[in-house]
Design a protein around this motif. Structure first.
Motif, PDB file in Angstrom:
ATOM      1  N   LYS A 160       0.849  -1.197   0.000  1.00  0.00           N
ATOM      2  CA  LYS A 160       0.000   0.000   0.000  1.00  0.00           C
ATOM      3  C   LYS A 160       0.883   1.245   0.000  1.00  0.00           C
ATOM      4  CE  LYS A 160      -4.106   1.789   2.443  1.00  0.00           C
ATOM      5  NZ  LYS A 160      -3.805   3.221   2.512  1.00  0.00           N
ATOM      6  N   THR A 161       1.083   1.820  -1.165  1.00  0.00           N
ATOM      7  CA  THR A 161       1.862   3.048  -1.269  1.00  0.00           C
ATOM      8  C   THR A 161       0.988   4.248  -0.899  1.00  0.00           C
ATOM      9  OG1 THR A 161       1.321   2.989  -3.630  1.00  0.00           O
ATOM     10  CG2 THR A 161       3.499   2.192  -2.985  1.00  0.00           C
ATOM     11  N   HIS A 162       1.633   5.374  -0.614  1.00  0.00           N
ATOM     12  CA  HIS A 162       0.913   6.561  -0.156  1.00  0.00           C
ATOM     13  C   HIS A 162       0.346   7.370  -1.317  1.00  0.00           C
ATOM     14  CE1 HIS A 162       3.074   5.819   3.649  1.00  0.00           C
ATOM     15  NE2 HIS A 162       2.083   6.501   4.205  1.00  0.00           N
ATOM     16  N   SER A 196      -4.897   3.868  -2.899  1.00  0.00           N
ATOM     17  CA  SER A 196      -4.732   2.552  -2.274  1.00  0.00           C
ATOM     18  C   SER A 196      -5.838   2.258  -1.264  1.00  0.00           C
ATOM     19  CB  SER A 196      -3.354   2.442  -1.607  1.00  0.00           C
ATOM     20  OG  SER A 196      -3.128   3.492  -0.693  1.00  0.00           O
ATOM     21  N   ASP A 207      -1.106   1.335  10.486  1.00  0.00           N
ATOM     22  CA  ASP A 207       0.047   0.996   9.661  1.00  0.00           C
ATOM     23  C   ASP A 207       1.026   0.172  10.480  1.00  0.00           C
ATOM     24  OD1 ASP A 207       2.061   2.710  11.045  1.00  0.00           O
ATOM     25  OD2 ASP A 207       0.853   4.345  10.272  1.00  0.00           O
ATOM     26  N   TYR A 266       5.098   2.516  10.308  1.00  0.00           N
ATOM     27  CA  TYR A 266       5.741   3.348   9.293  1.00  0.00           C
ATOM     28  C   TYR A 266       6.288   4.625   9.951  1.00  0.00           C
ATOM     29  CZ  TYR A 266       6.177   5.760   4.781  1.00  0.00           C
ATOM     30  OH  TYR A 266       6.652   6.419   3.675  1.00  0.00           O
ATOM     31  N   ASN A 280      -1.835  -3.286   4.848  1.00  0.00           N
ATOM     32  CA  ASN A 280      -1.758  -1.955   5.456  1.00  0.00           C
ATOM     33  C   ASN A 280      -0.438  -1.279   5.115  1.00  0.00           C
ATOM     34  OD1 ASN A 280      -3.684  -3.604   7.324  1.00  0.00           O
ATOM     35  ND2 ASN A 280      -4.120  -1.465   7.778  1.00  0.00           N
ATOM     36  N   HIS A 281      -0.420   0.049   5.291  1.00  0.00           N
ATOM     37  CA  HIS A 281       0.804   0.798   5.011  1.00  0.00           C
ATOM     38  C   HIS A 281       1.984   0.197   5.763  1.00  0.00           C
ATOM     39  CE1 HIS A 281      -0.397   4.071   2.482  1.00  0.00           C
ATOM     40  NE2 HIS A 281      -1.279   4.558   3.332  1.00  0.00           N
ATOM     41  N   ASP A 330       8.777   4.178   0.144  1.00  0.00           N
ATOM     42  CA  ASP A 330       7.805   3.185   0.614  1.00  0.00           C
ATOM     43  C   ASP A 330       8.293   1.761   0.361  1.00  0.00           C
ATOM     44  OD1 ASP A 330       6.018   5.007   1.607  1.00  0.00           O
ATOM     45  OD2 ASP A 330       4.603   4.877  -0.054  1.00  0.00           O
TER      46      ASP A 330
END
Length: 423
Positions: free
Chosen positions: A82-84, A88, A114, A117, A140-141, A221
């Motif tokens: 899951k990129t920012h 997403s 997340d 992160y 998830n992130h 990421d």
């Protein structure tokens, strides 16, 4: 200055100091809550899926590009990176519904939404993890860490991710995270984005708190060094690493085509792909790039641009292999199905400002300092056959995670602080 005015100014100053203090404390709690010690976990491989295998009735006939029919079962072991700021959250909603449909086991974070992160992912970040446990989906992130992820999931897991045009991503990230990056506070004027792009090196501090949000965020990421020169050989090595690891790299700008490729690769059904766009911004808050500013944004995010160009080429090669005519027909079918769901589920048929959302449970997460993310109102009197699906499709990420049993106390505490600041 009158006595009354002095009291008002004193009150405003106290509120400002208190707000700054609370915000600083919450940022530290949220970002520094990662465990400081990672214990060495025993190596217990997960060779097979723990999914409830789909029955024969779930096997579907498929026609490949040569019109040859065959049957396949949906692939259920999925790593979604899951990129920012890449739509997403919309794809996450698709994954959550697919996981519930097939009774799959998610690897979720604990206490927040997340995996701590921007720390590199560790298996110990997974809620209630024990060596040898089996999971089907992680989504998830995280900051990608291939060796740790591979020890968590079955060996034949499908690795999926999504990219976005780096100029548009940078604009979105600057809007959403800008207030959380201290060096942006000294940028003068109302149009901070334009001022920053005129001379990024004047303001950017790579050692500043949260600075990774504003330079080559995609590369970061994936667990790679976002401060490299674009011509550094390690950039090409990083792109090859991603290419070798991920079977499908989707593109935000061609989201429907991406989902059709996903359906083909994982043997899903069209029903699994239905979606509404979540976390969309009000148009009035989106900065419009001139050609010059766009060029500056791409130059500033040169590694991400190189990454995007590479996977844009591989994406269209996949489309060609699938068949352009076949792709156009399937995209048209998906859009038709989504339009039908819009008429069934969404009051007024469109997204509304946060202040017009009637249910608290449908309120999306907002950036600090403003309410620019739009949401939806469910139609009244939805027929019983669609009521549950409509609610699930429209449910924001935080609320859906809570419904799936994730403990989000840190995220929710930070959310309360944001609400106070945004009030």
């Amino acid at each position: 200055m009158t006595g009354k005015q002095r009291i008002q100014w004193r009150s405003m100053c106290k509120s400002l100091v208190l707000g700054t203090f609370l915000t600083s404390c919450m940022i530290l709690v949220y970002c520094l809550s990662t465990p400081q010690v990672h214990f060495s976990l025993p190596e217990v491989p997960v060779p097979y899926s723990c999914a409830h295998r789909p029955t024969q009735s779930h096997h579907k006939p498929t026609i490949n590009n040569s019109d040859t029919a065959y049957t396949c079962a949906p692939k259920v072991d999925i790593m979604f990176m899951k990129t920012h700021k890449t739509a997403s959250s919309t794809f996450l909603n698709i994954l959550f519904r697919f996981g519930e449909k097939h009774q799959l086991k998610f690897a979720f974070p604990d206490s927040r939404n997340d995996f701590f992160y921007p720390s590199l992912f560790q298996r110990s970040h997974v809620k209630d993890y024990r060596p040898g446990m089996c999971f089907n989906i992680i989504c998830n992130h995280m900051r990608f860490n291939a060796p740790e992820v591979s020890k968590l999931l079955p060996v034949d897991t499908s690795y999926i991710t999504i990219l976005r045009d780096p100029a548009e991503l940078f604009e979105s990230s600057f809007h959403y995270f800008g207030r959380l990056v201290p060096f942006t506070w000294k940028i003068p004027g109302d149009d901070k984005l334009t001022e920053f792009l005129r001379d990024p090196h004047k303001y950017f501090d790579p050692e500043s708190f949260n600075s990774y949000y504003l330079k080559n965020l995609l590369f970061f990421d994936f667990g790679l060094d976002n401060s490299l020169d674009v011509n550094d050989p390690r950039v090409e090595e990083g792109i090859k690493f991603i290419s070798d690891r991920f079977q499908l790299v989707m593109l935000v700008e061609h989201f429907e085509e991406s989902l059709i490729l996903l359906k083909d690769a994982l043997c899903w059904e069209m029903d699994d792909l239905l979606f509404f766009k979540l976390n969309i911004r009000k148009g009035s808050t989106v900065s419009k790039f001139t050609p010059e500013l766009r060029a500056r944004a791409l130059e500033w995010n040169a590694i991400d641009w190189k990454l995007y160009q590479h996977f844009n080429q591989t994406f269209w090669k996949k489309v060609d292999m699938y068949g352009r005519k076949r792709m156009a027909a399937d995209v048209a079918e998906l859009k038709k199905r989504n339009k039908e769901m819009t008429s069934i589920c969404i009051e007024g048929g469109h997204a509304v400002d946060a202040g017009s959302i009637q249910e608290t449970d449908m309120q999306p997460w907002q950036p600090i300092g403003e309410k620019s993310i739009m949401g939806y109102n469910l139609k009244k009197n939805i027929d019983k056959a669609h009521r549950k699906l409509c609610r699930k499709m429209l449910m924001p990420e935080i609320q859906y995670l809570t419904e799936l049993g994730v403990n989000l106390w840190i995220t929710k505490l930070w959310g309360h602080v944001r609400d106070i600041i945004n009030w």
